[in-house]
Design a protein around this motif. Structure first.
Motif, PDB file in Angstrom:
ATOM      1  N   HIS A   7       0.843  -1.202   0.000  1.00  0.00           N
ATOM      2  CA  HIS A   7       0.000   0.000   0.000  1.00  0.00           C
ATOM      3  C   HIS A   7       0.876   1.249   0.000  1.00  0.00           C
ATOM      4  O   HIS A   7       1.987   1.247   0.530  1.00  0.00           O
ATOM      5  CB  HIS A   7      -0.899   0.024   1.244  1.00  0.00           C
ATOM      6  CG  HIS A   7      -1.876  -1.102   1.305  1.00  0.00           C
ATOM      7  ND1 HIS A   7      -2.937  -1.219   0.447  1.00  0.00           N
ATOM      8  CD2 HIS A   7      -1.942  -2.168   2.130  1.00  0.00           C
ATOM      9  CE1 HIS A   7      -3.620  -2.305   0.739  1.00  0.00           C
ATOM     10  NE2 HIS A   7      -3.041  -2.903   1.757  1.00  0.00           N
ATOM     11  N   GLN A   8       0.365   2.330  -0.568  1.00  0.00           N
ATOM     12  CA  GLN A   8       1.081   3.605  -0.555  1.00  0.00           C
ATOM     13  C   GLN A   8       1.198   4.110   0.879  1.00  0.00           C
ATOM     14  O   GLN A   8       0.311   3.904   1.707  1.00  0.00           O
ATOM     15  CB  GLN A   8       0.336   4.629  -1.407  1.00  0.00           C
ATOM     16  CG  GLN A   8       0.338   4.296  -2.887  1.00  0.00           C
ATOM     17  CD  GLN A   8      -0.434   5.332  -3.684  1.00  0.00           C
ATOM     18  OE1 GLN A   8      -0.594   6.476  -3.265  1.00  0.00           O
ATOM     19  NE2 GLN A   8      -0.913   4.930  -4.839  1.00  0.00           N
ATOM     20  N   LEU A   9       2.296   4.807   1.168  1.00  0.00           N
ATOM     21  CA  LEU A   9       2.594   5.240   2.534  1.00  0.00           C
ATOM     22  C   LEU A   9       1.508   6.126   3.145  1.00  0.00           C
ATOM     23  O   LEU A   9       1.174   5.966   4.320  1.00  0.00           O
ATOM     24  CB  LEU A   9       3.948   5.950   2.587  1.00  0.00           C
ATOM     25  CG  LEU A   9       5.161   5.036   2.450  1.00  0.00           C
ATOM     26  CD1 LEU A   9       6.431   5.864   2.302  1.00  0.00           C
ATOM     27  CD2 LEU A   9       5.267   4.102   3.649  1.00  0.00           C
ATOM     28  N   ALA A  10       0.951   7.048   2.395  1.00  0.00           N
ATOM     29  CA  ALA A  10      -0.084   7.924   2.949  1.00  0.00           C
ATOM     30  C   ALA A  10      -1.275   7.108   3.436  1.00  0.00           C
ATOM     31  O   ALA A  10      -1.844   7.390   4.503  1.00  0.00           O
ATOM     32  CB  ALA A  10      -0.538   8.949   1.917  1.00  0.00           C
ATOM     33  N   TYR A  11      -1.639   6.079   2.695  1.00  0.00           N
ATOM     34  CA  TYR A  11      -2.759   5.231   3.099  1.00  0.00           C
ATOM     35  C   TYR A  11      -2.371   4.338   4.273  1.00  0.00           C
ATOM     36  O   TYR A  11      -3.198   4.050   5.141  1.00  0.00           O
ATOM     37  CB  TYR A  11      -3.287   4.435   1.911  1.00  0.00           C
ATOM     38  CG  TYR A  11      -3.972   5.352   0.931  1.00  0.00           C
ATOM     39  CD1 TYR A  11      -5.263   5.807   1.162  1.00  0.00           C
ATOM     40  CD2 TYR A  11      -3.302   5.824  -0.185  1.00  0.00           C
ATOM     41  CE1 TYR A  11      -5.879   6.691   0.293  1.00  0.00           C
ATOM     42  CE2 TYR A  11      -3.907   6.708  -1.060  1.00  0.00           C
ATOM     43  CZ  TYR A  11      -5.195   7.140  -0.810  1.00  0.00           C
ATOM     44  OH  TYR A  11      -5.807   8.029  -1.665  1.00  0.00           O
ATOM     45  N   ARG A  12      -1.124   3.924   4.327  1.00  0.00           N
ATOM     46  CA  ARG A  12      -0.662   3.131   5.473  1.00  0.00           C
ATOM     47  C   ARG A  12      -0.713   3.962   6.752  1.00  0.00           C
ATOM     48  O   ARG A  12      -0.998   3.439   7.824  1.00  0.00           O
ATOM     49  CB  ARG A  12       0.740   2.590   5.202  1.00  0.00           C
ATOM     50  CG  ARG A  12       0.703   1.513   4.108  1.00  0.00           C
ATOM     51  CD  ARG A  12       2.069   1.031   3.725  1.00  0.00           C
ATOM     52  NE  ARG A  12       2.736   0.415   4.869  1.00  0.00           N
ATOM     53  CZ  ARG A  12       4.044   0.196   4.926  1.00  0.00           C
ATOM     54  NH1 ARG A  12       4.824   0.541   3.907  1.00  0.00           N
ATOM     55  NH2 ARG A  12       4.579  -0.359   5.984  1.00  0.00           N
ATOM     56  N   ILE A  13      -0.468   5.255   6.635  1.00  0.00           N
ATOM     57  CA  ILE A  13      -0.601   6.134   7.804  1.00  0.00           C
ATOM     58  C   ILE A  13      -2.061   6.185   8.229  1.00  0.00           C
ATOM     59  O   ILE A  13      -2.376   6.098   9.422  1.00  0.00           O
ATOM     60  CB  ILE A  13      -0.024   7.525   7.496  1.00  0.00           C
ATOM     61  CG1 ILE A  13       1.504   7.421   7.489  1.00  0.00           C
ATOM     62  CG2 ILE A  13      -0.522   8.573   8.495  1.00  0.00           C
ATOM     63  CD1 ILE A  13       2.229   8.658   7.081  1.00  0.00           C
ATOM     64  N   HIS A  14      -2.962   6.301   7.279  1.00  0.00           N
ATOM     65  CA  HIS A  14      -4.396   6.290   7.588  1.00  0.00           C
ATOM     66  C   HIS A  14      -4.778   4.957   8.250  1.00  0.00           C
ATOM     67  O   HIS A  14      -5.501   4.934   9.250  1.00  0.00           O
ATOM     68  CB  HIS A  14      -5.190   6.515   6.305  1.00  0.00           C
ATOM     69  CG  HIS A  14      -6.666   6.494   6.489  1.00  0.00           C
ATOM     70  ND1 HIS A  14      -7.355   7.466   7.172  1.00  0.00           N
ATOM     71  CD2 HIS A  14      -7.598   5.616   6.067  1.00  0.00           C
ATOM     72  CE1 HIS A  14      -8.643   7.189   7.158  1.00  0.00           C
ATOM     73  NE2 HIS A  14      -8.813   6.059   6.492  1.00  0.00           N
ATOM     74  N   PHE A  15      -4.288   3.856   7.695  1.00  0.00           N
ATOM     75  CA  PHE A  15      -4.575   2.547   8.276  1.00  0.00           C
ATOM     76  C   PHE A  15      -4.044   2.453   9.710  1.00  0.00           C
ATOM     77  O   PHE A  15      -4.706   1.904  10.591  1.00  0.00           O
ATOM     78  CB  PHE A  15      -3.957   1.428   7.436  1.00  0.00           C
ATOM     79  CG  PHE A  15      -4.471   1.332   6.023  1.00  0.00           C
ATOM     80  CD1 PHE A  15      -5.706   1.851   5.639  1.00  0.00           C
ATOM     81  CD2 PHE A  15      -3.698   0.716   5.055  1.00  0.00           C
ATOM     82  CE1 PHE A  15      -6.167   1.741   4.328  1.00  0.00           C
ATOM     83  CE2 PHE A  15      -4.142   0.594   3.741  1.00  0.00           C
ATOM     84  CZ  PHE A  15      -5.378   1.103   3.378  1.00  0.00           C
ATOM     85  N   ALA A  16      -2.849   2.994   9.959  1.00  0.00           N
ATOM     86  CA  ALA A  16      -2.275   2.982  11.311  1.00  0.00           C
ATOM     87  C   ALA A  16      -3.131   3.822  12.254  1.00  0.00           C
ATOM     88  O   ALA A  16      -3.374   3.431  13.400  1.00  0.00           O
ATOM     89  CB  ALA A  16      -0.834   3.495  11.284  1.00  0.00           C
ATOM     90  N   ALA A  17      -3.593   4.969  11.773  1.00  0.00           N
ATOM     91  CA  ALA A  17      -4.456   5.815  12.606  1.00  0.00           C
ATOM     92  C   ALA A  17      -5.722   5.055  12.989  1.00  0.00           C
ATOM     93  O   ALA A  17      -6.133   5.067  14.158  1.00  0.00           O
ATOM     94  CB  ALA A  17      -4.807   7.106  11.859  1.00  0.00           C
ATOM     95  N   LEU A  18      -6.328   4.374  12.039  1.00  0.00           N
ATOM     96  CA  LEU A  18      -7.535   3.587  12.326  1.00  0.00           C
ATOM     97  C   LEU A  18      -7.223   2.384  13.216  1.00  0.00           C
ATOM     98  O   LEU A  18      -7.969   2.073  14.143  1.00  0.00           O
ATOM     99  CB  LEU A  18      -8.174   3.101  11.022  1.00  0.00           C
ATOM    100  CG  LEU A  18      -8.899   4.151  10.191  1.00  0.00           C
ATOM    101  CD1 LEU A  18      -9.184   3.621   8.798  1.00  0.00           C
ATOM    102  CD2 LEU A  18     -10.175   4.579  10.882  1.00  0.00           C
ATOM    103  N   GLY A  19      -6.130   1.723  12.922  1.00  0.00           N
ATOM    104  CA  GLY A  19      -5.788   0.500  13.649  1.00  0.00           C
ATOM    105  C   GLY A  19      -5.440   0.701  15.106  1.00  0.00           C
ATOM    106  O   GLY A  19      -5.734  -0.148  15.945  1.00  0.00           O
TER     107      GLY A  19
END
Length: 119
Positions: free
Chosen positions: A31-43
């Protein structure tokens, strides 16, 4: 926002997500890094929408195997995630913030954020 009810407003449907699954996706280099940051925020979000990370933890999570992401790459990915409104402008490597119109959580201890003392 009530601590016992999830409410995104009239006519705004919502559904639940698995935070464990978002934690897994945050660490997936496909996944692209910006979306991985979003995923981390949600996770890792607490009931106030804050996901706190110790020093270097977010960079390690976004890196590959034993090589953490550089500070510059982490900051660039954070800037892109903020630009895309995937996380709040208040987000940084130590604490990713999701606005209440994106994320609400009914349970969990109200732990004060060490960076954002206004909650």
């Amino acid at each position: 926002m009530s601590t016992s009810t999830i409410n995104f407003g009239p006519g705004r449907p919502w559904g639940g997500v698995s935070q464990r699954e978002y934690q897994r996706m945050a660490q997936d280099p496909r996944h692209q890094l910006a979306y991985r940051i979003h995923f981390a925020a949600l996770g890792w979000a607490d009931r106030h929408g804050h996901a706190s990370f110790g020093p270097g933890k977010l960079a390690a999570l976004l890196g590959r195997k034993d090589k953490p992401l550089s500070d510059q790459s982490t900051n660039n990915a954070l800037a892109r995630a903020r630009e895309l409104e995937l996380v709040s402008p208040r987000s940084g490597a130590a604490c990713l913030v999701l606005p209440s119109y994106v994320f609400q959580k009914r349970k969990g201890a109200p732990v004060p954020c060490r960076l954002h003392l206004d909650r």
